[in-house]
Design a protein around this motif. Sequence first.
Motif, short mmCIF file in Angstrom:
data_model
loop_
_atom_site.label_atom_id
_atom_site.label_comp_id
_atom_site.label_asym_id
_atom_site.label_seq_id
_atom_site.Cartn_x
_atom_site.Cartn_y
_atom_site.Cartn_z
N SER A 1 110.82 31.47 -24.70
CA SER A 1 110.38 32.89 -24.92
C SER A 1 109.17 33.35 -24.15
O SER A 1 108.79 34.52 -24.16
CB SER A 1 110.03 32.83 -26.48
N TYR A 2 108.57 32.27 -23.62
CA TYR A 2 107.44 32.51 -22.78
C TYR A 2 107.86 33.77 -21.71
O TYR A 2 107.17 34.64 -21.35
CB TYR A 2 107.05 31.48 -22.07
N LEU A 3 109.11 33.64 -21.16
CA LEU A 3 109.66 34.62 -20.13
C LEU A 3 109.80 35.99 -20.87
O LEU A 3 109.41 36.97 -20.35
CB LEU A 3 110.95 34.10 -19.41
N SER A 4 110.31 36.17 -21.97
CA SER A 4 110.57 37.45 -22.78
C SER A 4 109.42 38.01 -23.28
O SER A 4 109.15 39.15 -23.24
CB SER A 4 111.46 37.14 -23.72
N LEU A 5 108.31 37.13 -23.71
CA LEU A 5 107.05 37.71 -24.34
C LEU A 5 106.03 38.26 -23.43
O LEU A 5 105.16 39.01 -23.74
CB LEU A 5 106.77 36.69 -25.38
N ARG A 6 106.06 37.71 -22.18
CA ARG A 6 104.95 38.05 -21.30
C ARG A 6 105.08 39.36 -20.79
O ARG A 6 106.13 40.21 -20.88
CB ARG A 6 104.93 37.17 -20.18
N ILE A 7 103.73 40.01 -20.46
CA ILE A 7 103.80 41.35 -20.17
C ILE A 7 104.25 41.61 -18.82
O ILE A 7 103.68 40.92 -18.05
CB ILE A 7 102.20 41.84 -20.28
N ARG A 8 104.96 42.80 -18.52
CA ARG A 8 105.43 42.68 -17.26
C ARG A 8 104.24 43.79 -16.59
O ARG A 8 103.99 44.79 -17.22
CB ARG A 8 106.77 43.49 -17.31
N LEU B 1 112.37 23.79 -25.80
CA LEU B 1 113.24 24.65 -25.52
C LEU B 1 112.76 25.98 -25.80
O LEU B 1 113.09 26.86 -25.30
CB LEU B 1 114.62 24.37 -26.03
N SER B 2 112.22 26.13 -26.94
CA SER B 2 111.61 27.37 -27.61
C SER B 2 110.53 28.08 -26.55
O SER B 2 110.37 29.27 -26.66
CB SER B 2 110.75 27.09 -28.73
N ALA B 3 109.97 27.38 -25.35
CA ALA B 3 109.40 27.99 -24.49
C ALA B 3 109.80 28.83 -23.52
O ALA B 3 109.31 29.68 -22.84
CB ALA B 3 108.65 26.87 -23.53
N TYR C 1 113.69 27.34 -34.37
CA TYR C 1 113.16 27.75 -33.12
C TYR C 1 112.64 28.97 -33.38
O TYR C 1 111.58 29.35 -32.73
CB TYR C 1 114.40 27.81 -32.11
N GLY C 2 112.97 29.91 -34.27
CA GLY C 2 112.36 31.07 -34.56
C GLY C 2 110.66 30.97 -34.77
O GLY C 2 109.71 31.58 -34.53
N ASP C 3 110.44 29.86 -35.62
CA ASP C 3 109.06 29.40 -36.10
C ASP C 3 108.35 28.88 -34.78
O ASP C 3 107.05 29.10 -34.71
CB ASP C 3 109.03 28.40 -37.24
N LYS C 4 109.01 28.05 -33.99
CA LYS C 4 108.15 27.67 -32.52
C LYS C 4 107.78 28.82 -31.69
O LYS C 4 106.95 28.81 -31.25
CB LYS C 4 109.37 26.81 -32.15
N ILE C 5 108.76 29.72 -31.83
CA ILE C 5 108.62 30.79 -30.81
C ILE C 5 107.34 31.64 -31.37
O ILE C 5 106.73 32.05 -30.56
CB ILE C 5 109.74 31.78 -30.65
N SER D 1 121.80 28.92 -25.56
CA SER D 1 122.02 30.46 -25.35
C SER D 1 121.47 31.27 -26.58
O SER D 1 120.91 32.29 -26.50
CB SER D 1 123.30 30.81 -25.32
N ALA D 2 121.59 30.45 -27.88
CA ALA D 2 120.96 31.06 -29.03
C ALA D 2 119.46 31.08 -29.14
O ALA D 2 118.87 32.09 -29.43
CB ALA D 2 121.18 30.18 -30.28
N VAL D 3 118.64 30.15 -28.37
CA VAL D 3 117.34 30.31 -28.23
C VAL D 3 116.80 31.41 -27.19
O VAL D 3 115.93 32.21 -27.56
CB VAL D 3 116.76 28.67 -27.86
N GLU D 4 117.72 31.59 -26.12
CA GLU D 4 117.65 32.54 -25.56
C GLU D 4 117.61 33.92 -26.17
O GLU D 4 116.85 34.86 -26.01
CB GLU D 4 118.29 32.29 -24.09
N ALA D 5 118.67 33.98 -26.65
CA ALA D 5 119.18 35.40 -27.54
C ALA D 5 117.66 35.70 -28.54
O ALA D 5 117.51 36.87 -28.49
CB ALA D 5 120.35 35.42 -28.13
N LEU D 6 117.53 34.40 -29.40
CA LEU D 6 116.32 34.66 -30.29
C LEU D 6 115.12 35.10 -29.62
O LEU D 6 114.37 36.15 -30.13
CB LEU D 6 116.30 33.40 -30.87
N SER D 7 114.76 34.52 -28.48
CA SER D 7 113.67 35.01 -27.82
C SER D 7 113.38 36.52 -27.25
O SER D 7 112.63 37.03 -27.50
CB SER D 7 113.58 33.94 -26.62
#
Length: 289
Positions: free
Chosen positions: A282-289, A278-280, A218-222, A179-185
């Motif tokens: 962030s792919y869902l949050s960062l991609r262009i909608r 797990l840092s992946a 995980y911030g660095d990985k994202i 949940s922390a990685v999702e929030a950070l993403s």
Amino acid sequence: MEIGLVGLGSIGMAVANNLFRAGHIVCGWNRGKLPCSILRAAGGRVATNPEEVFDACEIVISALSDDSAVEEIFLGSGLLNRIPKDSVHVCMATISVRCASALERAHRERGHAYVSAPVLGNSTQAIAAKINIVAAGDPATLHRVTPILEAVCQKVWLFGAVAYHANVAKIATNFLLGSAVEALSEALALIQRNGLDAEEYMSLIGNTAFSAPAYRMYGDKIIHEAFIPSAFKLSLAARDLALFKSLANSSGLELPLADATMQRIEDAMAEGLSDHDLSALSYLSLRIR
């Protein structure tokens, strides 16, 4: 002292090497042959089956992958009926409370000692003996095995006499990580979409309210999209979230954040990211909608 190891995957081999460095002898077994060859080359003794490991060693550590592997080797094979009465089994696997309870009960009924000791950390940390271990079980047995565990980790966290309590702590911690990685993403997606410098933002939160190692790593990985190689695969995160949800249900709890986090992990896996870190997420949050 000769210490037994059942399961010589990435965590198991790291444990073996750290035991060697601490001056112990290691007798190990693994279903696959290559890890056995590596153990032998490192100076260890290779057993032909798990029973032989228990016959040779009073204390045996198992580092298996999941409920299925633990149940197959320890509960479904008759192994526990054949090992010595004074055996001590330390289980490092991430398993369900149901499996851990069954394992503890089966050992107790046969006069064996059992300790749950799941690992907090990944294989890279295990190699450097920087993992943490959460341990619970009979106090006398805990006292006996703690010095051995301390040789392979940075700290052993003791959670009392009920063995499965260590598994509850492990499952809850991995839920927090997911949940922390999702929030950070999501936070970094907002930062980047609005033109802020992501690394400056990580410096801000890392030096104020969110200085936890997980956020830094995980911030660095994202930020750098360093999803391969994986320190902790999304597929394993999905397994651990499923354990959390199952335990929540059996505890009579409704925990909606777990449902939301699990859905995000499943969505990422549907994009073909199961073997990514797990840092992946962030792919869902960062991609262009």
